[in-house]
Write a protein that holds these residues in place. Structure first.
Motif, PDB file in Angstrom:
ATOM      1  N   PRO A  11       0.748  -0.761   0.012  1.00 44.96           N
ATOM      2  CA  PRO A  11       0.113  -0.180  -0.130  1.00 44.96           C
ATOM      3  C   PRO A  11       0.871   1.396   0.246  1.00 44.96           C
ATOM      4  O   PRO A  11       0.704   2.583   1.260  1.00 44.96           O
ATOM      5  CB  PRO A  11      -0.580  -0.460   1.464  1.00 44.96           C
ATOM      6  CG  PRO A  11      -0.124  -1.233   2.274  1.00 44.96           C
ATOM      7  CD  PRO A  11       0.934  -1.562   1.295  1.00 44.96           C
ATOM      8  N   TYR A  12       1.435   1.279  -0.437  1.00 47.71           N
ATOM      9  CA  TYR A  12       2.640   2.581  -0.894  1.00 47.71           C
ATOM     10  C   TYR A  12       2.983   2.596  -2.586  1.00 47.71           C
ATOM     11  O   TYR A  12       2.969   1.415  -2.960  1.00 47.71           O
ATOM     12  CB  TYR A  12       3.965   2.630  -0.330  1.00 47.71           C
ATOM     13  CG  TYR A  12       4.639   3.755  -0.175  1.00 47.71           C
ATOM     14  CD1 TYR A  12       4.345   4.476   1.219  1.00 47.71           C
ATOM     15  CD2 TYR A  12       5.630   4.180  -0.802  1.00 47.71           C
ATOM     16  CE1 TYR A  12       4.454   5.776   1.172  1.00 47.71           C
ATOM     17  CE2 TYR A  12       6.218   5.700  -0.535  1.00 47.71           C
ATOM     18  CZ  TYR A  12       5.559   6.546  -0.138  1.00 47.71           C
ATOM     19  OH  TYR A  12       6.294   7.580   0.552  1.00 47.71           O
ATOM     20  N   ASN A  24      -3.873   4.104   6.037  1.00 49.10           N
ATOM     21  CA  ASN A  24      -4.194   4.192   6.901  1.00 49.10           C
ATOM     22  C   ASN A  24      -5.267   3.473   8.231  1.00 49.10           C
ATOM     23  O   ASN A  24      -4.660   3.445   9.069  1.00 49.10           O
ATOM     24  CB  ASN A  24      -5.244   5.580   6.693  1.00 49.10           C
ATOM     25  CG  ASN A  24      -4.743   7.201   6.099  1.00 49.10           C
ATOM     26  OD1 ASN A  24      -4.042   7.121   6.111  1.00 49.10           O
ATOM     27  ND2 ASN A  24      -5.132   6.981   4.506  1.00 49.10           N
ATOM     28  N   LEU A  25      -5.848   1.937   7.257  1.00 50.94           N
ATOM     29  CA  LEU A  25      -6.005   1.072   8.244  1.00 50.94           C
ATOM     30  C   LEU A  25      -4.420   0.514   8.937  1.00 50.94           C
ATOM     31  O   LEU A  25      -4.874   0.773  10.799  1.00 50.94           O
ATOM     32  CB  LEU A  25      -6.266   0.598   7.620  1.00 50.94           C
ATOM     33  CG  LEU A  25      -7.764   0.257   7.437  1.00 50.94           C
ATOM     34  CD1 LEU A  25      -8.825  -0.706   6.490  1.00 50.94           C
ATOM     35  CD2 LEU A  25      -8.579   0.255   8.360  1.00 50.94           C
ATOM     36  N   ILE A  26      -3.231   0.181   8.536  1.00 56.29           N
ATOM     37  CA  ILE A  26      -2.529  -0.088   8.839  1.00 56.29           C
ATOM     38  C   ILE A  26      -2.014   0.664   9.991  1.00 56.29           C
ATOM     39  O   ILE A  26      -1.471   0.802  11.009  1.00 56.29           O
ATOM     40  CB  ILE A  26      -1.600  -0.558   8.153  1.00 56.29           C
ATOM     41  CG1 ILE A  26      -1.852  -1.771   7.141  1.00 56.29           C
ATOM     42  CG2 ILE A  26      -0.245  -1.088   8.558  1.00 56.29           C
ATOM     43  CD1 ILE A  26      -1.013  -2.098   5.725  1.00 56.29           C
ATOM     44  N   LYS A  27      -1.907   2.122   9.327  1.00 55.49           N
ATOM     45  CA  LYS A  27      -1.554   2.652  10.375  1.00 55.49           C
ATOM     46  C   LYS A  27      -1.725   3.533  11.955  1.00 55.49           C
ATOM     47  O   LYS A  27      -1.091   3.169  12.808  1.00 55.49           O
ATOM     48  CB  LYS A  27      -1.519   4.444   9.858  1.00 55.49           C
ATOM     49  CG  LYS A  27      -0.523   5.525  10.049  1.00 55.49           C
ATOM     50  CD  LYS A  27      -0.699   6.516   9.735  1.00 55.49           C
ATOM     51  CE  LYS A  27      -0.888   8.054  10.162  1.00 55.49           C
ATOM     52  NZ  LYS A  27      -0.811   9.168   9.165  1.00 55.49           N
ATOM     53  N   HIS A  28      -3.476   3.539  11.998  1.00 53.34           N
ATOM     54  CA  HIS A  28      -3.681   3.636  13.416  1.00 53.34           C
ATOM     55  C   HIS A  28      -3.914   2.159  13.820  1.00 53.34           C
ATOM     56  O   HIS A  28      -4.799   2.191  14.694  1.00 53.34           O
ATOM     57  CB  HIS A  28      -5.736   4.126  12.443  1.00 53.34           C
ATOM     58  CG  HIS A  28      -5.274   5.459  12.486  1.00 53.34           C
ATOM     59  ND1 HIS A  28      -5.190   6.473  13.105  1.00 53.34           N
ATOM     60  CD2 HIS A  28      -5.918   5.662  11.078  1.00 53.34           C
ATOM     61  CE1 HIS A  28      -4.948   7.607  12.406  1.00 53.34           C
ATOM     62  NE2 HIS A  28      -5.067   7.284  10.575  1.00 53.34           N
ATOM     63  N   LEU A  29      -4.415   0.859  12.948  1.00 56.05           N
ATOM     64  CA  LEU A  29      -4.317  -0.104  14.344  1.00 56.05           C
ATOM     65  C   LEU A  29      -3.120  -0.609  14.542  1.00 56.05           C
ATOM     66  O   LEU A  29      -2.415  -0.821  16.130  1.00 56.05           O
ATOM     67  CB  LEU A  29      -4.649  -0.758  13.578  1.00 56.05           C
ATOM     68  CG  LEU A  29      -5.900  -1.278  12.618  1.00 56.05           C
ATOM     69  CD1 LEU A  29      -5.602  -2.696  11.512  1.00 56.05           C
ATOM     70  CD2 LEU A  29      -6.765  -1.836  14.051  1.00 56.05           C
TER      71      LEU A  29
END
Length: 88
Positions: A11-12, A24-29
Motif C-alpha cells: 500500500p505505497y 491508513n488502516l495499518i497506520k491506525h491499527l
C-alpha cells in the motif's frame, strides 16, 4: 493484540483509494496492535516501497508474483465474471 493484515499489493505510494484506505488502516491499527503485513510484490523496486510502511508494521512478509498482463489476463478476467470467487 497481534493482527495479520493481508493485501494484494504493497500500500505505497498512497495514490489510489484502495492504497490510501489500506495504508491508513495499518497506520491506525499499529498504535495499539502488532501488525504483520502479508502482501504480494511484483517488481524489484517494490522492495523499496516496503521500507515506507515498515514503521507501522511489526513484521512484513511478502510473496513474489508475476504481474498479470496480455491476452491471457483479460481472458481470465472475463472467465472470472462467471465465478463465485473474487478475482484476486
Amino acid at each position: 493484540m497481534k493482527v495479520l493484515f493481508l493485501t494484494g499489493e504493497i500500500p505505497y505510494p498512497v495514490h489510489t483509494g484502495a492504497k490510501i484506505r489500506t495504508f491508513n488502516l495499518i497506520k491506525h491499527l499499529s498504535k495499539f496492535n502488532k501488525i504483520t503485513l502479508l502482501t504480494f510484490l511484483y517488481e524489484a523496486n517494490d522492495l523499496t516501497k516496503v521500507e515506507f510502511i515498515r514503521d507501522y508494521c511489526y513484521d512484513i512478509k511478502y510473496v513474489w508474483r508475476k504481474k498479470p498482463e496480455g491476452l491471457a489476463f483479460y481472458l481470465s478476467l472475463i472467465q472470472n465474471l462467471f465465478s463465485k470467487n473474487p478475482f484476486i
